[in-house]
Design an enzyme around this catalytic site. Sequence first.
Site, PDB file in Angstrom:
ATOM      1  N   ILE A 158       0.867  -1.172   0.000  1.00  0.00           N
ATOM      2  CA  ILE A 158       0.000   0.000   0.000  1.00  0.00           C
ATOM      3  C   ILE A 158       0.904   1.221   0.000  1.00  0.00           C
ATOM      4  CG2 ILE A 158      -0.240   0.011   2.536  1.00  0.00           C
ATOM      5  CD1 ILE A 158      -3.140   1.075   1.981  1.00  0.00           C
ATOM      6  N   THR A 161       1.749   7.282   1.848  1.00  0.00           N
ATOM      7  CA  THR A 161       2.598   8.331   2.417  1.00  0.00           C
ATOM      8  C   THR A 161       3.553   8.921   1.394  1.00  0.00           C
ATOM      9  OG1 THR A 161       2.520   7.077   4.465  1.00  0.00           O
ATOM     10  CG2 THR A 161       4.119   8.841   4.344  1.00  0.00           C
ATOM     11  N   THR A 195       6.331   0.325   3.158  1.00  0.00           N
ATOM     12  CA  THR A 195       6.748  -0.998   3.620  1.00  0.00           C
ATOM     13  C   THR A 195       6.519  -2.032   2.522  1.00  0.00           C
ATOM     14  OG1 THR A 195       6.113  -0.358   5.851  1.00  0.00           O
ATOM     15  CG2 THR A 195       6.487  -2.687   5.468  1.00  0.00           C
ATOM     16  N   GLU A 280      -6.062  -2.111  10.250  1.00  0.00           N
ATOM     17  CA  GLU A 280      -4.665  -1.695  10.271  1.00  0.00           C
ATOM     18  C   GLU A 280      -4.213  -1.331  11.680  1.00  0.00           C
ATOM     19  OE1 GLU A 280      -1.839   1.913   8.477  1.00  0.00           O
ATOM     20  OE2 GLU A 280      -3.777   1.473   7.556  1.00  0.00           O
TER      21      GLU A 280
END
Length: 443
Positions: A158, A161, A195, A280
């Site tokens: 995902i 950011t 990540t 999350e």
Amino acid sequence: MAGPRIPFSEPPWLMGLPSPYFSASHRAWQAAIRPFVQTYLHAHAVEWEQAGTVPEHVFSEFAAAHMLIPALPAPLPVAWLKRLGIHTLLGGLPVDQFDALHGYIYGDEMARSGLVGPGASLTTGMAFGVPLILKFGSEELKEGLLPDLLTGRKRCCIAITEPDAGSDVAGIVTTAVKSADGKEWIVNGSKKWITNGIWSDYASMAVRTGSPESGANGISLLVVPLKGHPGVTMRRLNVSGFVSSGTTYIELNDVRVPVENLIGKENQGMRYIMTNFNHERLAVATGTTRQARVALSTAFEYVLKRVAFGKPLIEQPVVRHRLAKAGALLESLTAWVEQFAFQMTQLPSQQADVQLGGLTALLKAHAGMVFKECADVSVLLFGGNGYTKSGQGMLAEMLYREVMGTRIPGGSEDVLLDLAVRQLVKIFSIQTKMLMAAESSKL
């Protein structure tokens, strides 16, 4: 009969104490997955974290055992899994019986080494990238992607950011503009602190399709191809903790993406992103709670045997006082995390999104603060050993560096604390208006 266990080394329900939440199914699941995770992950977690990378074969081993699937939010996509021949998980758990408490147990076991980086290198994409495609992708998009993603043949991350837009998701500036023929999105911008990005074939990516002034109302979600795709450049970022999780900087220069890769509707991306926040933040809080537990119990074990001033450290009142304060925080946090997981088994998804949204933000923030206290206590009680990157206090030192990795990502602590109260006020205001309307109608 198992021997005595170090205090605080396991949550109470695994220390033999009764719990109102965990059924025989949950206990069987925990017993089934612990040996697998220990053998294929935790036995080498410290080594891999120090090296900065988990070997590629580990992802394949987890995928082959269907041990990436439990990272998805409950309930699992049963129809899709059965289509792919996946009817049960490890230990024989039917996929249609998997609930949020099974998910909590999975998250706790995956963090049992204390180091979240190795586990996160395997599961973050499945936990946070794939659900958006499952929930909101078109049938064509799901048919093209899910068979490979759910079986681990391909990987997804995902990507939200950006260098100048972290917790302020509405401030993202990466743009997606339609090509002249309307067949493609052309994406330009950058994503930071992503990540798993470096290993991912795709990203569920937040992009700006509306004007800069439109804020959250101008954000869409696209599935953007990454590895080897023209215009995409990726590099690893050096971070303090979670080193092996593959934190990545992604640059996007005129990246062409088929219009069919839009997830859901244009400019609805922020609403979609918010639907996965409970999962999350509960996942982060679960792993963080286990990290705090490892930090504190490791220190407890050390002070039982460490002799100073002529007697074991545990006989010093100040040592017992530190352990007691941190232990009280830890067990209170554990009870709250388990309560949340239970509540998510009882509430429909849409209702949970509303009623638990603010509180889950508060839970995630609180978990980081409790971890900080336990990590501080651990390093202080280890003394010089806790400040050294080898030897008896090595794990305490590693965990201390991971604290900020739980307090910043997924919504930084201060932002979530404020969000939690604003959400609670919003719900109270709505309920008050509804009550007033109901009373008025009676008149």
